[in-house]
Structures are given as structure tokens and as C-alpha cells.
Design a protein around this motif. Structure first.
Motif, PDB file in Angstrom:
ATOM      1  N   THR A  19      27.709  17.244  -3.552  1.00 49.92           N
ATOM      2  CA  THR A  19      27.936  18.682  -3.414  1.00 49.92           C
ATOM      3  C   THR A  19      28.102  19.335  -4.780  1.00 49.92           C
ATOM      4  O   THR A  19      28.389  18.663  -5.779  1.00 49.92           O
ATOM      5  N   ILE A  23      32.700  25.066  -3.713  1.00 50.72           N
ATOM      6  CA  ILE A  23      31.985  25.623  -2.559  1.00 50.72           C
ATOM      7  C   ILE A  23      32.762  26.849  -2.083  1.00 50.72           C
ATOM      8  O   ILE A  23      33.682  26.737  -1.255  1.00 50.72           O
ATOM      9  N   PHE A  29      27.349  27.187   2.848  1.00 53.24           N
ATOM     10  CA  PHE A  29      26.935  25.890   2.307  1.00 53.24           C
ATOM     11  C   PHE A  29      26.577  24.923   3.428  1.00 53.24           C
ATOM     12  O   PHE A  29      25.653  24.108   3.271  1.00 53.24           O
TER      13      PHE A  29
END
Length: 219
Positions: A19, A23, A29
């Protein structure tokens, strides 16, 4: 005289997604992750949020784990075997300053997938393998903006590892569709990619499709 059985071919190199380091919008996402995972075969997703607090990490796992596991993708949490066990992840990835393999195994059980960062050192990798790690990671092979790096191994480390040790190795650091095949040919069992997927101008699905294609054509 009995004939020596042929050595089976090495399985093709596979994609290991990581990742972004932050985020800000989990729902958005998760949609990007769906597009990425639906575009080509991905072996694992590492959730790597080093600067996040525990609640943020657990929220990310809760949102992303179902997306990945529904597609047969293993979910690996970076650094924290305690949170990985608590949140039902498939495994944990340990840095050299994190918990030991033995501690991670105690927390997560015998079926968990445990990986260890080994930079450019075969000695560290051998120690991890002997401690019971399921894979080792070498890198960063190329410059990367995802994290600060000081080690820059040569692809030869992958070749030597492949020829001498059975547990898989992961190549990481600045990997793109343009250089992934070279590392696969050198001996990587997996290539770990982050920015080249999430920052791709055509989106994460296009990025995954490109990388999987070069790994398939250039095993």
C-alpha cells in the motif's frame, strides 16, 4: 541404473503489492485496490502504514482485508505481529528492528506467513531462514520515493539465493514494469511494488496488468 529425476522448473515470479505509506480515504483506496487485484494475478498485499496509530492501522485492515482475501490474495501487515494476529491477517513483514521471527510466530501461530527485510545481506537472510521465516526480502534495488533507503543490492544476490536456499525471496524498491522482468530473471520469486501501481497515470489496474504481463512473458 535409476535415472535422476529432472529438476522441476521454478514457478513464475509473482506480484506482491504494498500500500502507499498513507491512505487518507479508505473507501476510495478500497475501490483502487479492487481494480488492481481484478487486473492480474497478485500473490499478496502488504498493508504498510508506518506513521499511523494502531486504530488507523486496524481500520485499514478491516477495510482492505476482505477485498484481498475474497480474491485469494494474502494480507500481510508491516511491522506489527500483535496487530496482525488481532486483526486476522495472513502474515506479517518484519524489519530488522521489529519483533523476532520467534515472537511473531508465537503471536500468530504456525500457519502465518512471516517475511523479513534483509536489505542487501545474505547473512541476515540466512539468519531469518534459520529462524523460520517464510520468505526474505532484498532491496532497495532501485531508487524509491516510498521510503528512505541506504542499501542497494545487486541482482546477483537473488541469483545466489535462488541457487542455494529453498525459501522464497522478494525483490523490493523502485520496481516498475520496465525493470521487474530483470529481477525475475535474476531469481526473485516475488517483486514488491507500491508507487508504480498507485501512481500510474492510467490507474492501478493498468499498472498491475503491465507488470503481470512482463512477468508472464519474461519468466
Amino acid at each position: 541404473m535409476a535415472r535422476t529425476p529432472p529438476i522441476p522448473p521454478r514457478p513464475p515470479c509473482r506480484l506482491y503489492l504494498i500500500t502507499p505509506p498513507a491512505i487518507p480515504d479508505l473507501d476510495a483506496f478500497a475501490r483502487d485496490l479492487e481494480a488492481a487485484l481484478d487486473a492480474g494475478e497478485v500473490a499478496a498485499l502488504q498493508i504498510r502504514l508506518k506513521e499511523a496509530d494502531d486504530a488507523t492501522v486496524l481500520a485499514a485492515v478491516a477495510a482492505l482485508k476482505p477485498v484481498a482475501q475474497a480474491r485469494g490474495v494474502a494480507v500481510i501487515l508491516n511491522d506489527r505481529p500483535d496487530l496482525a494476529a488481532r486483526s486476522g491477517c495472513d502474515g506479517v513483514h518484519l524489519g530488522q528492528s521489529d519483533a523476532s521471527v520467534a515472537e511473531a510466530r508465537r503471536l500468530m501461530g504456525p500457519e502465518a506467513m512471516i517475511g523479513v527485510t534483509c536489505h542487501d545481506s545474505r547473512e541476515l537472510a540466512m539468519e531469518a531462514a534459520e529462524a523460520g521465516a517464510d520468505y526474505v526480502a532484498f532491496g532497495a534495488f532501485f531508487p524509491t520515493a516510498t521510503k528512505a533507503t541506504t542499501h542497494r543490492p545487486e541482482p546477483e544476490v537473488l541469483t545466489i539465493w535462488q541457487e542455494t536456499v529453498e525459501i522464497p525471496c522478494v525483490a523490493i524498491g523502485g520496481i516498475t514494469a520496465a525493470n521487474a522482468a530483470d529481477l525475475a530473471r535474476a531469481g526473485a520469486d516475488f517483486v514488491a511494488v507500491s508507487a508504480a501501481v498507485w501512481s500510474h497515470p492510467q490507474g492501478p489496474g493498468a499498472a498491475v496488468a503491465e507488470i503481470v504481463a512482463v512477468l508472464t512473458v519474461n519468466p
